[in-house]
Design an enzyme around this catalytic site. Sequence first.
Site, PDB file in Angstrom:
ATOM      1  N   HIS A 151     -27.597 -58.147 -42.596  1.00 32.98           N
ATOM      2  CA  HIS A 151     -29.044 -58.020 -42.381  1.00 32.98           C
ATOM      3  C   HIS A 151     -29.353 -57.760 -40.906  1.00 32.98           C
ATOM      4  O   HIS A 151     -29.736 -56.663 -40.553  1.00 32.98           O
ATOM      5  CB  HIS A 151     -29.825 -59.222 -42.904  1.00 32.98           C
ATOM      6  CG  HIS A 151     -29.570 -59.546 -44.338  1.00 32.98           C
ATOM      7  ND1 HIS A 151     -29.735 -58.613 -45.342  1.00 32.98           N
ATOM      8  CD2 HIS A 151     -29.134 -60.694 -44.946  1.00 32.98           C
ATOM      9  CE1 HIS A 151     -29.426 -59.171 -46.502  1.00 32.98           C
ATOM     10  NE2 HIS A 151     -29.040 -60.416 -46.289  1.00 32.98           N
ATOM     11  N   ASP A 172     -26.511 -56.859 -52.044  1.00 32.32           N
ATOM     12  CA  ASP A 172     -26.944 -58.240 -51.886  1.00 32.32           C
ATOM     13  C   ASP A 172     -27.275 -58.910 -53.219  1.00 32.32           C
ATOM     14  O   ASP A 172     -26.396 -59.339 -53.933  1.00 32.32           O
ATOM     15  CB  ASP A 172     -28.123 -58.301 -50.914  1.00 32.32           C
ATOM     16  CG  ASP A 172     -28.371 -59.706 -50.377  1.00 32.32           C
ATOM     17  OD1 ASP A 172     -27.736 -60.649 -50.865  1.00 32.32           O
ATOM     18  OD2 ASP A 172     -29.203 -59.862 -49.468  1.00 32.32           O
TER      19      ASP A 172
END
Length: 464
Positions: A280, A331
Site C-alpha cells: 500500500h 489484497d
Amino acid sequence: MSALFPTLTRLYAPSAMLAEGWANDVLIEIDEAGWIQRIEAGVAPGDAERAAGPLLPGMPNLHGHAFQRAMAGLAEHASAPEDSFWTWREVMYRFVDRLGPEEAQAIASQLYVEMLEAGYTAAAEFHYLHHAPNGRPYADPAEMGRRVVAAASETGMGLTLLPVLYAQGGFGNQPPGDAQRRFINDIDNFQKIVEVLYEDGARDPNRATGIAPHSLRAVTEGQLREAVESLNRLDTGAPIHIHVAEQLQEVRDCLLWSGQRPVRWLLDRFEVDRRWCLVHATHIDAGECRDLAASGAVAGLCPTTEANLGDGLFPALDYQRSGGTWGIGSDSHISVSPWEELRLLEYGQRLAHQRRNLLRPAAGGSLGGSLYRQALAGGSQACGRPIGALAPGRRADFLILDGTAPALWNREGDALLDAAVFGGFPLPVRDVAVGGRWVVREGRHPLRDAVAEGYRAALSRLLV
C-alpha cells in the site's frame, strides 16, 4: 503438480513479448522441471506445439489474503455513519471467526482457479490466519499455511508464502483484542512456523517462502528486527513484506507514538532494500516517496481493494518519476483481474491529476505495455522467484491472449496490451501455463467445476 496439467516442452508462438521486446515466429524450449532453456525468434515451428495467440509472461500477484475472496460483497452494507477500513475490519473479524482449515483450503482453491483464468500465474499470500477459532494453535502450528500450499498445488498456482508476524494490537505494544486471537504469535512460535514452511517448499521450484511482519502497529521494533535476522539465517534473499501507511489514521497514530510517519520510521531503522515489499504505502510524503524509490524496495499496490476500502491514492506518478519499482496485488480479492488492477491504477492518477496517459515510459509510448512491464518486474521481485519474463533461466509461466476477442483484432505488439488493459471487455486470456504445464486451456481451468463445488459447500457452512 497434478497429471491434469499437461507438460509442455516446445512451444511456437507467432508473436511473443520477450525480455528484449516483441518478436515474431518464436520457439521456446522448456525442460522437464519447468525452466525455460532456450528461446529463438524468426524460426519455423517444426514439430512444436503452436500457441493460438500472442504470448506474454504471466502476471505475478504480489499481495493477497486468500480467505477474503469469500467476503466479497459482505461489507457493502452501510452500517455506520462513516464507514471506513476500520468498520470493514470488524466485518472481516466476524467472518474469520468461523473459518476452519477445510474452508480455508476450499476458498484458496477457488481463488487460484479464478486468478489463473484471469492471467495471474503466481501469488504472494500474506498469511496471518494461523490458529483455531479459540486462538489456540492447531496440533500442527503450520496447518493453515499448509492448506494454502495445498490449494496452490492442487490448482497449479505458483506461490510465495509469507507467514505473518502479528504480536500486538496497536502502536506502543498495545494488547491485542479478542478478535485478533487467531493471528497472534510470539516470536518463537512464529519462527517455528516459518522454518517448517520454508523447509516444506525448499525443493519446489514453484514455491518460495518469506515473512510478513503485519505492520508497524502489530510488531515492536525488536520483534521486527528478530524476525528479519531469523529469516536471514534461513535465506538472505527471501522476501520481506509489510503493510504500511495504508490509512491516514495509521499515519496519525504512528506520529503520536514515534514522532515519525510509518515509512520514514521504517527507512530510518532498517536496511530496506530489494527484498522488501511495502504494501500500500498509500500515504507518503515527497521525501518518503523519493527515498522509498531509491531503496530499491517494491511498492505493493492493490488499486481495487484500496478503492473499495476508501484508502486513498498512492502517488504513483511521482514515485515512477523517482525511479520507483511497483507491482500489483489484489489484497481482499474483490477483483481477481490483473487487467482491472492496472486500469484502475492509471485511472486513479488521471482523476488525481486531471490528465491522461500518465504512467507511461519516459520517452512516451504504450500505456498498456508500460503498465504491464512495470507490474511484471515489481511483482517478480516481490515474489522472490525467477518469473515475470520470457527468457532462459526463468520459470515457464506465461499466458496466451485470445486472438479471437474482438477488441484484439488487427492489433499487434503493445497495441494488444493497450486493448487488453483499457478495452474493458471480458478476460482476454485463452491459455495459461505455470512451470511448463498447461493449467488453463481455452479459458477454462480443468478443476473449475470440482473446485467450485467445494467452495459452495464451504460457504454453505460459513454463511448461515
